[in-house]
Design an enzyme around this catalytic site. Structure first.
Site, PDB file in Angstrom:
ATOM      1  CG  HIS A   1      -1.925  -1.015   1.350  1.00 42.84           C
ATOM      2  ND1 HIS A   1      -2.057  -1.845   2.428  1.00 42.84           N
ATOM      3  CD2 HIS A   1      -2.913  -1.371   0.496  1.00 42.84           C
ATOM      4  CE1 HIS A   1      -3.085  -2.664   2.244  1.00 42.84           C
ATOM      5  NE2 HIS A   1      -3.620  -2.406   1.072  1.00 42.84           N
TER       6      HIS A   1
ATOM      7  CE  LYS B   1     -12.794  -7.290   1.572  1.00 39.50           C
ATOM      8  NZ  LYS B   1     -11.681  -6.483   1.045  1.00 39.50           N
TER       9      LYS B   1
ATOM     10  NE  ARG C   1      -2.681  -7.202  -4.368  1.00 38.96           N
ATOM     11  CZ  ARG C   1      -3.445  -7.220  -3.296  1.00 38.96           C
ATOM     12  NH1 ARG C   1      -2.929  -7.508  -2.132  1.00 38.96           N
ATOM     13  NH2 ARG C   1      -4.724  -6.969  -3.368  1.00 38.96           N
TER      14      ARG C   1
ATOM     15  CB  SER D   1      -4.085  -6.807   4.245  1.00 38.07           C
ATOM     16  OG  SER D   1      -3.723  -5.527   3.820  1.00 38.07           O
TER      17      SER D   1
HETATM   18  P1  ADP Z   1      -9.202  -4.529  -0.962  1.00 41.08           P
HETATM   19  O1  ADP Z   1      -9.704  -5.184   0.269  1.00 41.08           O
HETATM   20  O2  ADP Z   1     -10.194  -3.738  -1.749  1.00 41.08           O
HETATM   21  O3  ADP Z   1      -8.320  -5.415  -1.829  1.00 41.08           O
HETATM   22  P2  ADP Z   1      -6.856  -3.567   0.134  1.00 41.08           P
HETATM   23  O4  ADP Z   1      -6.675  -2.781   1.375  1.00 41.08           O
HETATM   24  O5  ADP Z   1      -6.439  -4.978   0.176  1.00 41.08           O
HETATM   25  O6  ADP Z   1      -8.305  -3.425  -0.391  1.00 41.08           O
HETATM   26  O7  ADP Z   1      -6.060  -2.865  -1.039  1.00 41.08           O
HETATM   27  C1  ADP Z   1      -6.398  -1.607  -1.543  1.00 41.08           C
HETATM   28  C2  ADP Z   1      -5.788  -1.448  -2.897  1.00 41.08           C
HETATM   29  O8  ADP Z   1      -4.382  -1.617  -2.811  1.00 41.08           O
HETATM   30  C3  ADP Z   1      -6.261  -2.460  -3.939  1.00 41.08           C
HETATM   31  O9  ADP Z   1      -6.329  -1.794  -5.183  1.00 41.08           O
HETATM   32  C4  ADP Z   1      -5.171  -3.486  -3.956  1.00 41.08           C
HETATM   33  O10 ADP Z   1      -5.085  -4.126  -5.208  1.00 41.08           O
HETATM   34  C5  ADP Z   1      -3.960  -2.602  -3.722  1.00 41.08           C
HETATM   35  N1  ADP Z   1      -2.840  -3.347  -3.140  1.00 41.08           N
HETATM   36  C6  ADP Z   1      -2.784  -3.989  -1.969  1.00 41.08           C
HETATM   37  N2  ADP Z   1      -1.585  -4.568  -1.775  1.00 41.08           N
HETATM   38  C7  ADP Z   1      -0.847  -4.277  -2.884  1.00 41.08           C
HETATM   39  C8  ADP Z   1       0.486  -4.601  -3.331  1.00 41.08           C
HETATM   40  N3  ADP Z   1       1.287  -5.358  -2.594  1.00 41.08           N
HETATM   41  N4  ADP Z   1       0.879  -4.135  -4.523  1.00 41.08           N
HETATM   42  C9  ADP Z   1       0.052  -3.393  -5.296  1.00 41.08           C
HETATM   43  N5  ADP Z   1      -1.206  -3.055  -4.952  1.00 41.08           N
HETATM   44  C10 ADP Z   1      -1.653  -3.489  -3.759  1.00 41.08           C
END
Ligand code: ADP
Length: 175
Positions: free
Chosen positions: A19, A43, A97, A135
């Site tokens: 993030h 979730k 990703r 996460s």
């Molecule tokens: P969600 O629950 O909607 O996936 P997240 O908090 O997991 O929300 O992630 C928010 C955004 O950050 C999403 O667009 C996700 O694809 C992106 N994201 C999370 N981790 C990474 C990473 N390691 N590399 C690139 N983008 C990421």
């Protein structure tokens, strides 16, 4: 010139180095970034919304070059597009990703474009060092007592460890 406002929505349960990397990159694209912390109770998050907001806010103090001053962290539970409109955003930032993210993101971007064609979704890729981080796996590794310091900041790692030490290790609902 008009100030370009972007919104970066997510659950941030907890915020990871992935993030962080996307946030840094987003600051190259927009003047002001609103990080939208989705309530997402369904979730079964490890951290309550207020805690996630507080953690992200705190982390933003550590962004280099005063980047944190161009960032605002806010919780939201409305439709993403309504939230984006309410903050005057012209861009929605999402991280991509692997291929696994593509299908979901593709549908979301397409439907959001229908809801408001004036707000563009912009996809950013994290550096290859961070692309694999999620996460969900940070929580799974943390729950089993593994070392998560490569994936999150030392401050977040401490909070995750404290949370798992203080709670019974029940399996959590997955995404
Ligand atoms: P969600 O629950 O909607 O996936 P997240 O908090 O997991 O929300 O992630 C928010 C955004 O950050 C999403 O667009 C996700 O694809 C992106 N994201 C999370 N981790 C990474 C990473 N390691 N590399 C690139 N983008 C990421």
């Amino acid at each position: 010139m008009k100030r370009r406002i972007g919104i970066y929505p997510g659950t941030f349960d907890p915020i990871t180095n992935g993030h962080y990397d996307i946030i840094r990159r987003a600051l190259h694209v927009v003047d002001h970034l609103v990080i939208g912390v989705a309530r997402n109770d369904a979730k079964g998050p490890l951290f309550a919304t207020d805690e996630r907001v507080e953690i992200v806010r705190d982390e933003m103090k550590y962004l280099e070059n005063g980047g944190g001053e161009r960032i605002e962290v806010r919780p939201f539970e409305t439709l993403l597009m309504h939230f984006a409109e309410s903050v005057g955003a012209s861009v929605i930032v999402r991280g991509l990703r692997a291929v696994s993210d593509f299908e979901y993101e593709f549908q979301m971007a397409g439907m959001n474009a229908r809801l408001n064609p004036n707000i563009e979704t912009v996809f950013l890729m994290a550096s290859d060092r961070y692309q694999f981080i999620s996460s969900r796996f940070v929580k799974e590794i943390g729950a089993l007592g593994g070392d998560i310091k490569h994936f999150v900041s030392p401050r977040v790692a401490e909070r995750v460890v404290a949370r798992f030490n203080g709670t019974k290790l029940e399996p959590r609902r997955r995404k």
